[in-house]
Design an enzyme around this catalytic site. Sequence first.
Site, mmCIF file in Angstrom:
data_model
loop_
_atom_site.group_PDB
_atom_site.id
_atom_site.type_symbol
_atom_site.label_atom_id
_atom_site.label_comp_id
_atom_site.label_asym_id
_atom_site.label_seq_id
_atom_site.Cartn_x
_atom_site.Cartn_y
_atom_site.Cartn_z
ATOM 1 N N SER A 134 -36.588 -39.313 42.050
ATOM 2 C CA SER A 134 -36.112 -38.645 40.829
ATOM 3 C C SER A 134 -35.641 -37.233 41.123
ATOM 4 C CB SER A 134 -37.264 -38.595 39.830
ATOM 5 O OG SER A 134 -36.938 -37.757 38.767
ATOM 6 N N TYR A 158 -46.049 -36.017 37.842
ATOM 7 C CA TYR A 158 -45.116 -37.128 38.045
ATOM 8 C C TYR A 158 -44.209 -36.840 39.239
ATOM 9 C CZ TYR A 158 -40.808 -39.831 37.292
ATOM 10 O OH TYR A 158 -39.695 -40.621 37.467
ATOM 11 N N LYS A 162 -43.731 -38.596 43.199
ATOM 12 C CA LYS A 162 -42.466 -39.060 43.798
ATOM 13 C C LYS A 162 -42.284 -38.420 45.184
ATOM 14 C CE LYS A 162 -40.841 -41.758 40.550
ATOM 15 N NZ LYS A 162 -40.763 -43.203 40.763
#
Length: 348
Positions: A134, A158, A162
């Site tokens: 992302s 989050y 990643k």
Amino acid sequence: MRVLVTGGAGFIGSHTCLALLEKGYEIIVIDSYINSHKRSLKRVVEIFTRNNIVKHIDIEVGDIRDEKVLDKLFLRYKDLGNPIKAVIHFAGRKSVKESVLNPLLYWDINVNGSITLLRVMDKYNCRTIVFSSSATIYGVSNCLPLKENAKIKPINPYGRTKVAIEQILSDTFHSHTNKWKIANLRYFNPIGAHSSGMIGESPIGIPNNIFPYITQVAAGVLDELKIFGKDWPTSDGTCIRDYIHVMDLAEGHIATLEYLNNFEKKIVNLNLGRGLGTSVLELVDTFEKVNNVKISTNFSNRRIGDCCTLIADNCLALSCLNWSPKRDLVKMCLDGWKWQLLNPDGYQ
Ligand code: NAD
Ligand code: UDP
């Protein structure tokens, strides 16, 4: 070629399954349906059936953290003499807000899930993986547009999961450099839906992301869009993002698989975006104009953890992959609205 798609029932996964089937891939999906509905893949198959084309997806309902389930799956296709050759790995949780509230869940699903998957892939000599990373891993940056070698500085759990997965993939690659083919696709902001209006984004509960929020306000499901901040250092004071049509993103995955096929071994990080910035107000304005609808808006405070501007430098993807995004913001707004009109309650 047989490809395993983890999280294939989700928003990006379902559109990618469609694109894979169109290209003649044989696919298996593993999904726990924690954030999706089984109807999404039924619709994918229906799109082909309408044209009298027989297409089939094998679906395994399961959690990628369950090593036994994954092992059985790989063994089944090995025994059939048609082993899984590559994995497109979408499965994971993706809400920034939820990751702040429940970081352990995020580290468990995203990171432990990926480790389990890689272990089983390695056992079955399946060493090609396209991973859903992302743009959020870049955090706040002054160097725009963002190149793949920009500073990696995620500002929420989050994003950190990643980055951790990218690092695990890098370590895995370097441990057996003659074996793995790995692509970390750093998505910018996928929106829109397939032009049939049969598959699209179907958030559970109130959407966190702007686009499904806009479509639900336009449909009268939600009262008004709260615009997070009007004093950002941009031309109209609202945040800028690089929106990309979900079908362009889906097709980017197939281009990536084909690209990796050219190598004996490879690891690559690629930004998938259009390289164009759109502010919140511009997005709302375009949506209203092309769909002839009204979106009620109200300004509210900045959202905690928001970045002002995220725009991809997509030159590397354009030069490596035989791919470029074809659909503009108007098409994203038209297709997203069609999906909303035909499916007022999503897949429910
Ligand atoms: P999504 O939630 O619609 O799809 C994810 C799918 O994974 C869902 O079907 C869910 O049920 C499944 N899943 C979750 N945990 C699982 C588990 N442990 N085992 C099996 N299945 C599981 O999300 P999406 O928008 O399609 O995103 C797909 C991937 O792309 C995610 O990894 C996300 O982090 C990443 N990504 C998304 C965006 C975006 O804006 N949508 C942007 C950047 C990156
Ligand atoms: N945004 C907004 N109202 C909303 C949701 C999002 O103004 O209800 C803004 C948000 O501040 C950001 C942009 O829309 O600038 C895109 O947000 P989204 O959550 O869709 O993507 P991300 O921030 O993860 O790039």
